[in-house]
Design a protein around this motif. Structure first.
Motif, PDB file in Angstrom:
ATOM      1  N   ARG A 166      -3.953  19.000  27.556  1.00  0.00           N
ATOM      2  CA  ARG A 166      -4.647  17.826  27.028  1.00  0.00           C
ATOM      3  C   ARG A 166      -3.729  16.929  26.213  1.00  0.00           C
ATOM      4  O   ARG A 166      -3.904  15.712  26.181  1.00  0.00           O
ATOM      5  CB  ARG A 166      -5.835  18.281  26.169  1.00  0.00           C
ATOM      6  N   HIS A 191      -2.412  24.762  42.672  1.00  0.00           N
ATOM      7  CA  HIS A 191      -3.769  25.262  42.414  1.00  0.00           C
ATOM      8  C   HIS A 191      -4.547  25.420  43.721  1.00  0.00           C
ATOM      9  O   HIS A 191      -5.268  26.406  43.907  1.00  0.00           O
ATOM     10  CB  HIS A 191      -4.503  24.305  41.469  1.00  0.00           C
ATOM     11  N   VAL A 226     -13.512  19.651  45.621  1.00  0.00           N
ATOM     12  CA  VAL A 226     -14.275  20.489  44.688  1.00  0.00           C
ATOM     13  C   VAL A 226     -15.515  21.053  45.370  1.00  0.00           C
ATOM     14  O   VAL A 226     -15.826  22.250  45.257  1.00  0.00           O
ATOM     15  CB  VAL A 226     -14.660  19.682  43.430  1.00  0.00           C
ATOM     16  N   ARG A 230     -16.117  25.025  46.159  1.00  0.00           N
ATOM     17  CA  ARG A 230     -17.289  25.656  45.553  1.00  0.00           C
ATOM     18  C   ARG A 230     -18.203  26.252  46.624  1.00  0.00           C
ATOM     19  O   ARG A 230     -18.728  27.367  46.468  1.00  0.00           O
ATOM     20  CB  ARG A 230     -18.050  24.631  44.708  1.00  0.00           C
ATOM     21  N   PRO A 240     -19.073  32.378  38.075  1.00  0.00           N
ATOM     22  CA  PRO A 240     -18.055  32.507  37.026  1.00  0.00           C
ATOM     23  C   PRO A 240     -18.142  33.881  36.364  1.00  0.00           C
ATOM     24  O   PRO A 240     -19.226  34.354  36.043  1.00  0.00           O
ATOM     25  CB  PRO A 240     -18.424  31.387  36.047  1.00  0.00           C
ATOM     26  N   GLU A 255     -12.148  29.461  39.717  1.00  0.00           N
ATOM     27  CA  GLU A 255     -12.668  28.692  38.579  1.00  0.00           C
ATOM     28  C   GLU A 255     -11.582  27.807  37.971  1.00  0.00           C
ATOM     29  O   GLU A 255     -11.836  26.643  37.622  1.00  0.00           O
ATOM     30  CB  GLU A 255     -13.219  29.645  37.522  1.00  0.00           C
ATOM     31  N   ARG A 256     -10.371  28.342  37.865  1.00  0.00           N
ATOM     32  CA  ARG A 256      -9.277  27.552  37.297  1.00  0.00           C
ATOM     33  C   ARG A 256      -8.967  26.345  38.186  1.00  0.00           C
ATOM     34  O   ARG A 256      -8.713  25.243  37.687  1.00  0.00           O
ATOM     35  CB  ARG A 256      -8.039  28.435  37.136  1.00  0.00           C
ATOM     36  N   LEU A 258     -11.044  24.789  40.317  1.00  0.00           N
ATOM     37  CA  LEU A 258     -12.132  23.824  40.223  1.00  0.00           C
ATOM     38  C   LEU A 258     -12.034  23.014  38.931  1.00  0.00           C
ATOM     39  O   LEU A 258     -12.238  21.793  38.926  1.00  0.00           O
ATOM     40  CB  LEU A 258     -13.481  24.548  40.289  1.00  0.00           C
ATOM     41  N   THR A 259     -11.728  23.689  37.838  1.00  0.00           N
ATOM     42  CA  THR A 259     -11.600  22.991  36.555  1.00  0.00           C
ATOM     43  C   THR A 259     -10.447  21.999  36.586  1.00  0.00           C
ATOM     44  O   THR A 259     -10.577  20.853  36.132  1.00  0.00           O
ATOM     45  CB  THR A 259     -11.383  24.009  35.420  1.00  0.00           C
ATOM     46  N   TYR A 260      -9.319  22.429  37.154  1.00  0.00           N
ATOM     47  CA  TYR A 260      -8.136  21.569  37.182  1.00  0.00           C
ATOM     48  C   TYR A 260      -8.395  20.310  38.007  1.00  0.00           C
ATOM     49  O   TYR A 260      -8.117  19.192  37.563  1.00  0.00           O
ATOM     50  CB  TYR A 260      -6.949  22.344  37.745  1.00  0.00           C
ATOM     51  N   SER A 262     -11.262  18.971  38.928  1.00  0.00           N
ATOM     52  CA  SER A 262     -12.317  18.146  38.336  1.00  0.00           C
ATOM     53  C   SER A 262     -11.793  17.355  37.146  1.00  0.00           C
ATOM     54  O   SER A 262     -12.060  16.151  37.012  1.00  0.00           O
ATOM     55  CB  SER A 262     -13.488  19.032  37.897  1.00  0.00           C
ATOM     56  N   ASN A 263     -11.039  18.009  36.264  1.00  0.00           N
ATOM     57  CA  ASN A 263     -10.545  17.336  35.061  1.00  0.00           C
ATOM     58  C   ASN A 263      -9.526  16.252  35.378  1.00  0.00           C
ATOM     59  O   ASN A 263      -9.387  15.286  34.623  1.00  0.00           O
ATOM     60  CB  ASN A 263      -9.921  18.360  34.107  1.00  0.00           C
TER      61      ASN A 263
END
Length: 345
Positions: A166, A191, A226, A230, A240, A255-256, A258-260, A262-263
């Motif tokens: 971040r 990823h 994504v 999923r 999760p 999960e990692r 998808l988070t990466y 998406s963010n």
């Protein structure tokens, strides 16, 4: 020795470059805490992050809309992904590639390739370096000062390349808000490759999963990726993990990813970046970190933080492709060419 972390130019000067890039990343350096009462040696050693920025000019134009062929070479992708995850300490237990693995064409379902001839990617111009162990706010201010000194804010093409942490994007939001935010595509594909490996035991199937997802991300379709990941994970019974599990657990990997994705969806508009002739990987700053590590990293090197900061500034000056090091050596106290007194006329 004290060394200024900002540019030797006090104010912006010269015409703005055709293109300007700021790429940030973090390295690691071994530090120690001095204890006069405990005698010589290394005490309370540990790894700490040194923040690195590579600022460079560029020119050039964009290639076609298909991903570069290097991203469809199985051996190269496997090597890249393993190296990145090993660096993070999150390398899952991936099976070895088949002996016959090699490059592969893009999937037939992908949009047709751009018919225009490919041209060279954006070429890097003069580089300057900023490196420090200071906190994010101080580091960002010094990077912005260097960009201002080089008139980067006046360029018509501006890019800020970062990755997942971040603080990278916090620096961009505060100091480089009008620079295009570009997520390093090599980290994106690492990823996706990890997720494909986690979701399929068949080597051929997981490769084509990766190629399809990678191509979609290259074409700025992160939302579709994504959804696809999923859906496939849910078909396998994914949810999760509620309890602590190993880093290599397939649910953690999915999960990692998808988070990466998406963010970073807002930082993955690669077709537009390429039309603007902007880079999409942080190869320049990754290479710079290795050059810095040649001086400060080693099995027998443990730094006091103040000493580490000093040597990092000298190393940054050595690696900057301008005259700041030569000017410093000429103007420093004790220099053989520095005038120390004046004579009456």
């Amino acid at each position: 020795m004290r060394w200024r972390t900002t540019s030797t130019t006090a104010a912006s000067s010269g015409p703005p470059p055709a293109g300007a890039v700021v790429a940030v990343d973090g390295g690691r350096i071994q530090t120690r805490v001095p204890h006069p009462g405990k005698g010589p040696g290394v005490h309370e050693h540990g790894w700490k992050e040194d923040k690195v920025a590579c600022l460079y000019t560029l020119d050039g134009a964009e290639p076609g809309t298909d991903p570069p062929r290097v991203f469809t070479d199985r051996n190269r992708v496997d090597e890249l992904a393993r190296a990145i995850h090993a660096q993070r300490g999150t390398n899952p237990d991936w099976p070895a590639l088949p002996a016959e693995a090699g490059s592969a064409p893009l999937p037939e379902a992908a949009p047709e390739a751009d018919a225009r001839p490919r041209v060279r990617p954006p070429a890097r111009g003069e580089r300057s370096c900023v490196v420090s162990m200071q906190d994010r706010d101080r580091f960002g201010k010094v990077v912005a000062a260097e960009a201002y000194a080089r008139n980067f804010y006046g360029s018509g093409r501006r890019a800020f390349l970062g990755d997942g942490p971040r603080y990278n994007w916090a620096i961009r939001d505060k100091w480089f808000a009008d620079f295009e935010p570009v997520a390093d595509f090599v980290h994106v594909l690492s990823h996706l490759y990890a997720a494909a490996t986690a979701l399929s035991a068949d080597a051929e199937e997981r490769w084509w999963l990766y190629v399809g997802w990678m191509t979609s991300c290259w074409q700025s379709k992160g939302g579709e990726v994504v959804t696809a990941i999923r859906t496939r994970a849910e078909d396998r019974g994914w949810s999760p993990p509620g309890a602590e599990v190993s880093e290599g657990d397939w649910r953690v990997v999915v999960e990692r990813t998808l988070t990466y994705v998406s963010n970073n969806a807002g930082h993955m508009e690669y077709p537009r970046y390429r039309r603007l002739g902007l880079p999409v990987t942080r190869a320049a700053v990754e290479s710079l970190i290795k050059e810095i590590n040649y001086r400060v990293k080693g099995t027998e090197k443990f730094w006091n933080e103040s000493g580490a900061e000093s040597v990092l500034q000298v190393r940054a000056a050595v690696l900057s492709e301008d005259e700041r090091l030569a000017k410093h050596l000429d103007a420093r106290p004790g220099s053989v060419v520095r005038r120390t007194s004046t004579q009456a006329a």
